[in-house]
Design an enzyme around this catalytic site. Sequence first.
Site, PDB file in Angstrom:
ATOM      1  N   GLY A  28       1.001  -1.199  -0.055  1.00  0.00           N
ATOM      2  CA  GLY A  28       0.167  -0.041  -0.100  1.00  0.00           C
ATOM      3  C   GLY A  28       0.791   1.326  -0.054  1.00  0.00           C
ATOM      4  N   LYS A  31       2.048   1.502  -4.224  1.00  0.00           N
ATOM      5  CA  LYS A  31       0.957   0.960  -5.153  1.00  0.00           C
ATOM      6  C   LYS A  31       1.364   0.778  -6.330  1.00  0.00           C
ATOM      7  CE  LYS A  31      -2.787   2.396  -1.894  1.00  0.00           C
ATOM      8  NZ  LYS A  31      -3.607   1.207  -1.526  1.00  0.00           N
ATOM      9  N   ASN A  76      -7.149   4.953   6.734  1.00  0.00           N
ATOM     10  CA  ASN A  76      -7.402   5.361   5.353  1.00  0.00           C
ATOM     11  C   ASN A  76      -8.623   4.393   4.704  1.00  0.00           C
ATOM     12  OD1 ASN A  76      -6.487   3.053   2.909  1.00  0.00           O
ATOM     13  ND2 ASN A  76      -5.598   2.321   5.067  1.00  0.00           N
ATOM     14  N   ARG A  77      -8.936   5.098   3.473  1.00  0.00           N
ATOM     15  CA  ARG A  77     -10.180   4.506   2.651  1.00  0.00           C
ATOM     16  C   ARG A  77      -9.539   4.817   1.245  1.00  0.00           C
ATOM     17  NH1 ARG A  77     -13.298   8.276   5.518  1.00  0.00           N
ATOM     18  NH2 ARG A  77     -13.592  10.236   4.165  1.00  0.00           N
ATOM     19  N   GLY A  79      -8.887   2.789  -1.411  1.00  0.00           N
ATOM     20  CA  GLY A  79      -9.719   2.149  -2.368  1.00  0.00           C
ATOM     21  C   GLY A  79      -8.980   1.521  -3.346  1.00  0.00           C
ATOM     22  N   PHE A  80      -7.758   0.977  -3.161  1.00  0.00           N
ATOM     23  CA  PHE A  80      -6.805   0.431  -4.255  1.00  0.00           C
ATOM     24  C   PHE A  80      -6.795   1.537  -5.418  1.00  0.00           C
ATOM     25  CE2 PHE A  80      -8.379  -4.148  -3.256  1.00  0.00           C
ATOM     26  CZ  PHE A  80      -7.209  -4.321  -2.418  1.00  0.00           C
ATOM     27  N   SER A 145      -8.745  -6.158   2.482  1.00  0.00           N
ATOM     28  CA  SER A 145      -8.912  -4.594   2.476  1.00  0.00           C
ATOM     29  C   SER A 145     -10.329  -4.379   2.761  1.00  0.00           C
ATOM     30  CB  SER A 145      -8.659  -3.786   1.227  1.00  0.00           C
ATOM     31  OG  SER A 145      -9.029  -2.683   1.272  1.00  0.00           O
ATOM     32  N   ASN A 147     -11.809  -1.577   2.184  1.00  0.00           N
ATOM     33  CA  ASN A 147     -11.986  -0.341   1.392  1.00  0.00           C
ATOM     34  C   ASN A 147     -12.599  -0.696  -0.188  1.00  0.00           C
ATOM     35  OD1 ASN A 147     -11.376   1.290   3.509  1.00  0.00           O
ATOM     36  ND2 ASN A 147      -8.944   1.112   3.045  1.00  0.00           N
ATOM     37  N   THR A 148     -12.609  -1.839  -0.296  1.00  0.00           N
ATOM     38  CA  THR A 148     -13.530  -2.125  -1.670  1.00  0.00           C
ATOM     39  C   THR A 148     -14.813  -2.718  -1.250  1.00  0.00           C
ATOM     40  OG1 THR A 148     -11.412  -2.243  -2.995  1.00  0.00           O
ATOM     41  CG2 THR A 148     -13.242  -3.646  -3.692  1.00  0.00           C
ATOM     42  N   LYS A 190      -3.294 -12.662   2.680  1.00  0.00           N
ATOM     43  CA  LYS A 190      -3.394 -11.578   3.771  1.00  0.00           C
ATOM     44  C   LYS A 190      -4.802 -11.658   4.374  1.00  0.00           C
ATOM     45  CE  LYS A 190      -1.980  -6.948   4.448  1.00  0.00           C
ATOM     46  NZ  LYS A 190      -1.210  -5.758   4.141  1.00  0.00           N
ATOM     47  N   ASN A 219      -4.222  -6.976   7.883  1.00  0.00           N
ATOM     48  CA  ASN A 219      -4.510  -5.927   7.320  1.00  0.00           C
ATOM     49  C   ASN A 219      -5.072  -4.774   8.193  1.00  0.00           C
ATOM     50  OD1 ASN A 219      -5.326  -4.008   5.054  1.00  0.00           O
ATOM     51  ND2 ASN A 219      -5.671  -5.877   3.701  1.00  0.00           N
ATOM     52  N   GLY A 244      -1.611   0.950  12.492  1.00  0.00           N
ATOM     53  CA  GLY A 244      -0.680   1.554  13.711  1.00  0.00           C
ATOM     54  C   GLY A 244      -0.776   1.019  15.109  1.00  0.00           C
ATOM     55  N   GLY A 273       1.032  -2.450  13.516  1.00  0.00           N
ATOM     56  CA  GLY A 273       1.517  -1.694  14.733  1.00  0.00           C
ATOM     57  C   GLY A 273       2.935  -1.716  15.110  1.00  0.00           C
ATOM     58  N   TYR A 294       4.118  -0.278   7.885  1.00  0.00           N
ATOM     59  CA  TYR A 294       3.754   0.755   7.098  1.00  0.00           C
ATOM     60  C   TYR A 294       3.379   2.121   8.087  1.00  0.00           C
ATOM     61  CZ  TYR A 294       0.965   3.364   3.670  1.00  0.00           C
ATOM     62  OH  TYR A 294       0.393   4.376   2.729  1.00  0.00           O
TER      63      TYR A 294
END
Length: 330
Positions: A28, A31, A76-77, A79-80, A145, A147-148, A190, A219, A244, A273, A294
């Site tokens: 991410g 990307k 976050n969102r 969305g790929f 994810s 966000n999809t 994942k 994730n 985180g 985290g 991340y």
Amino acid sequence: MAGWFDVPPLPVEAFGLRFPNPVGLAAGMDKGAVAVPAWEAMGFGFSELGGVTRHPQSGNPEPRMFRAPGEEALLNRMGFNNPGADALCTRLQRWHAVGRWPSHPVGINLGKSKMTPLSEAASDYAYSFGQLWGQADFFVVNVSSPNTPNLRQLQDKAALDDILSALQEMNRARQREAGPGASLRPILVKVAPDLSFDALDDVVSLVEPRGLAGLVATNTTIARPETTDAVARIVYRETGGLSGRPLRERSTEVIRHLHRQTGGRIPIIGVGGIANVDDAWDKVQAGATLLQVYSGLVYEGPSLPADLVAGLLGRLAGASWSDAIGAGNR
Ligand SMILES: Cc1cc2nc3c(=O)[nH]c(=O)nc-3n(C[C@H](O)[C@H](O)[C@H](O)COP(=O)(O)O)c2cc1C
């Protein structure tokens, strides 16, 4: 390329690959594979590029990324948002052509295009995998994810089985085309931290039948832990995945469960985290063979991988890495 930091060697072998150290870049961050050489220069022992989808996508409208610094969290969102599998392939070929390909293992995170219905998910993933097969050392199937829309339903056993069987079929076809000596690409799955232990066990039940090389846990989470931090309270109202520090404990719990259920037979990439060596060591002791960061990189800065590797070497105090993995579970 010369590294920016002094990173001591801490070699780890997993799924047939040699990692100069066990600390990797999580999916991410890059990307679109725009900074491929930077991750090795920063000291990472591997990098996971993407998530990439079959079709190019612009992702969700902005704002789509929020910081809660008091909690060292991100929400976050995205969305790929990504250039799509064909364009990513061209970019990766270019990094090779200009001699900037890293010497550490490179993975690609595969997502599903938003426009592709769930019923056609398997062919969407298989297309990207087939296009990118020759460009990376391992692949991660991202069915986690938030966000999809409805993506996480693909963690359901039958749906995941369909995807994995399509991917392994493509894997064998590409191996045949590549000729004698070519090896199958390791495929990992994942998982979301929000899965119940029963649902995680369903994923584990596919490991052997579908020849999975490993699992990535975890994730981002859709859960929102209690917080007294005023900014975090506002940020946590946003839709999206939280990462985180607030994710750290749940992610470690999932790693521990997966390690027990698999009897330590397949490698787990622990992510969620990690911001210092204590966090990293906890995940190793819970059963992680490799680690990724991340959010920690965002808050701690680019010396984090070097600091983690040095700190982990200190914790090992001469013991072997494989003895440390899952030591907290025995
Ligand atoms: C902005 C952002 C984008 C992400 N994009 C992806 C992605 O495309 N694919 C994926 O599998 N995970 C993605 N993740 C999840 C991370 O790879 C990682 O699993 C998660 O953030 C937990 O690790 P951390 O606490 O170190 O951030 C993303 C995370 C963030 C913050």
